[in-house]
Design a protein around this motif. Sequence first.
Motif, PDB file in Angstrom:
ATOM      1  N   UNK A 149      -0.181   0.008  -0.241  1.00  0.00           N
ATOM      2  CA  UNK A 149      -1.448  -0.540  -0.737  1.00  0.00           C
ATOM      3  C   UNK A 149      -2.526   0.517  -0.935  1.00  0.00           C
ATOM      4  N   UNK A 150      -2.374   1.713  -0.343  1.00  0.00           N
ATOM      5  CA  UNK A 150      -3.415   2.731  -0.494  1.00  0.00           C
ATOM      6  C   UNK A 150      -3.499   3.227  -1.935  1.00  0.00           C
ATOM      7  N   UNK A 185      -7.335  -7.086   4.991  1.00  0.00           N
ATOM      8  CA  UNK A 185      -7.126  -5.671   5.351  1.00  0.00           C
ATOM      9  C   UNK A 185      -5.685  -5.450   5.791  1.00  0.00           C
ATOM     10  N   UNK A 186      -5.212  -4.250   5.539  1.00  0.00           N
ATOM     11  CA  UNK A 186      -3.895  -3.844   6.015  1.00  0.00           C
ATOM     12  C   UNK A 186      -4.101  -2.674   6.980  1.00  0.00           C
ATOM     13  N   UNK A 187      -3.606  -2.821   8.199  1.00  0.00           N
ATOM     14  CA  UNK A 187      -3.836  -1.818   9.245  1.00  0.00           C
ATOM     15  C   UNK A 187      -2.486  -1.362   9.776  1.00  0.00           C
ATOM     16  N   UNK A 201      -6.677   2.278   7.911  1.00  0.00           N
ATOM     17  CA  UNK A 201      -7.205   0.964   7.534  1.00  0.00           C
ATOM     18  C   UNK A 201      -7.337   0.935   6.018  1.00  0.00           C
ATOM     19  N   UNK A 202      -6.674  -0.017   5.367  1.00  0.00           N
ATOM     20  CA  UNK A 202      -6.758  -0.184   3.916  1.00  0.00           C
ATOM     21  C   UNK A 202      -7.430  -1.521   3.651  1.00  0.00           C
ATOM     22  N   UNK A 232      -9.717   9.119  -2.036  1.00  0.00           N
ATOM     23  CA  UNK A 232      -8.346   9.394  -2.463  1.00  0.00           C
ATOM     24  C   UNK A 232      -7.408   8.998  -1.329  1.00  0.00           C
ATOM     25  N   UNK A 233      -6.233   8.489  -1.686  1.00  0.00           N
ATOM     26  CA  UNK A 233      -5.251   8.235  -0.631  1.00  0.00           C
ATOM     27  C   UNK A 233      -4.832   9.542   0.025  1.00  0.00           C
TER      28      UNK A 233
END
Length: 645
Positions: A149-150, A185-187, A201-202, A232-233
């Motif tokens: 997801x980043x 959120x995706x952690x 954390x995204x 930036x990722x």
Amino acid sequence: MRLDMARLQIVGLKRHLVPTVHALHRLGCVQIEDVSDANANDVSARSLHMDRDMVRTQEELGYLVARIEGLLSTLGASCGETASRAPASSAIDESLVEGCVTEARAGLVVLAPQAQTLLSKQDALQAEQTSLPRYEATLRKLLPIMPPSVRNASNVSIGVLVSRAHVGVLDAVSERVLTLTGGRAEIVAEDVDPATRAMLIVVPREYSAEIEGLLGREDISRLRLPAGFTDQPPDAAVATLNQRLAVIPQELSEIEAQLTALAETWGPRLERWRACLRDRLEEFAILSRFGETDQTFVLVGWTPKRDVPGVCEALAATVGEEVVVQTLPLTHAVLNRAPVALVNPGPARPFQSLVRLLALPRYDGIDPTLLMAFFLPIFFGMILGDVGYGVLLLLICLYLLRRFRQPGTARDIIQVLAMGSGWGIVFGFLYGEVFGTLGETFGMRALWIERTSPKQVPALMLFAIAVGAVHVTLGLILGVWEAIRERRQSLLLERGGMLVGLVGLFMIVAVAVKLLPTGFMTPGVAVMIVGIVLLGSSLGWLGLLMGPIEFIGLVGNILSYLRIAAIGLASVFLAQVANDLAGSIGNIVVGLIVAVLIHALNLALGAFSPTIHSLRLHYVEFFRKFYEGGGRPFEPFRSQLSTGR
């Protein structure tokens, strides 16, 4: 030999102060004294007070010099004493010096911003080159836990690194983040090493400010990248960082090239400006030694008598007749303060440094430079006494003289060694030695004394003692002459008693070796006793005990010259050992290597030992009989620009 000095008083109207200082500075032959130290009967003036304009100018010049030296350091140019100067024979036009000051002011306005800009860029690049690898290493710790997801452009990734001891905080933060984003959120979290846990954390971009605020309230530091690498990722940021690290060296090289170009263009000018400004600052500094009345300035100084007409002519040409030069009378008290300038013939000049190592002679004392220049190389040659070592040492000295071209103590010592080496060659022929006994292989024979012969060692010892007797006696004769000239009765009794006692001892020895009839024995004993009595009388009641002891010490001084023979014998026998080992070892190559090493050691000792012991014989046995140091060196007020020093 020393120069005869004259004491000058120069008086002029205050409006002629600056031109007078410039003229004396360029002339470079007057040592200016502090007027407050001058005899009140000779000089009646108070210390000079500089006006505001002079103080302001001095401060500005000091500031300019500091800026110039800072730029020289920045540009990598020399900040030593190698400033470009005018030739010594050329006169320095005062307008050129003033123009140099004006040019320096204008040049610094142009150069300083350019140098500062380049230096700031260089510092920033160097800081970036140091810090970016740390960011890159940290980001790499996040790569293994990076979710897909980043890469979504609508998302923002926030990296956090904490100690494993505070893992509970990350769990609490994770719950709060999910609550704030409504589960969008995706952690991900993972241990990246035994002591650190990473969390990525995204979240959608619209929640980034709230998440940043949450982390701030919880006092959790997030991974903050430098400008240009944010948003930036992690994998893209790592790639961008590597690209930047690859470009930085090239940019630094370009800045270095620009700084080098500035140094080549401006370096000579900066050095010339610095020399001019320092020269002018010296003129301001010397004013603290001047005196003044309401209308005039006053200075007192020393100059060689031969230069007095030149001083008068230079001031008359520069200032005119309104500056008066007067020669002050030289009383005994004044002569005690007179500076000393030694001037000796060219071959003796290197020995001035050796005299100064002990002490500078008093103005009214004896300069022993010529005596040392005569005796010391001979003593050196008597000790070394080898053609082979003498030639090698002379070649080494000639090579070093080409390397040490600037006048100084090091060059003087090398010249002294070269002279001693020459005498070493002479005595080598007299002793019949080439690398010890190697000369015998080629049929070389001693022209005078063969040091390796046990039968001739006593003759060598007697010759060394005879040399010591002559040397010490000469010192006592000079000491007696000095005591008579200075009318110092105690010194006359002491040195005269030693000399008389020594004459009596010589008579006794001459009778003992049958050079004089036996009838001279009684007069010799009587003369020696008279000398001891005179020596003891200079010491008061203690002389009854100390007189004989001092005379025995005098005899010990003469016997000390046996070291000339003893050290020379040690050298020749060490050389003989080297030659014998070369022939006795079965392997010729090994034998030659051992012999060369021993000869090399003997050569080093042959340069060091004769020098040290010859100096000791002069400083201790010879100089103490007549020499008194304590002189003040002649240090004239001299412009660096006009002298090229």
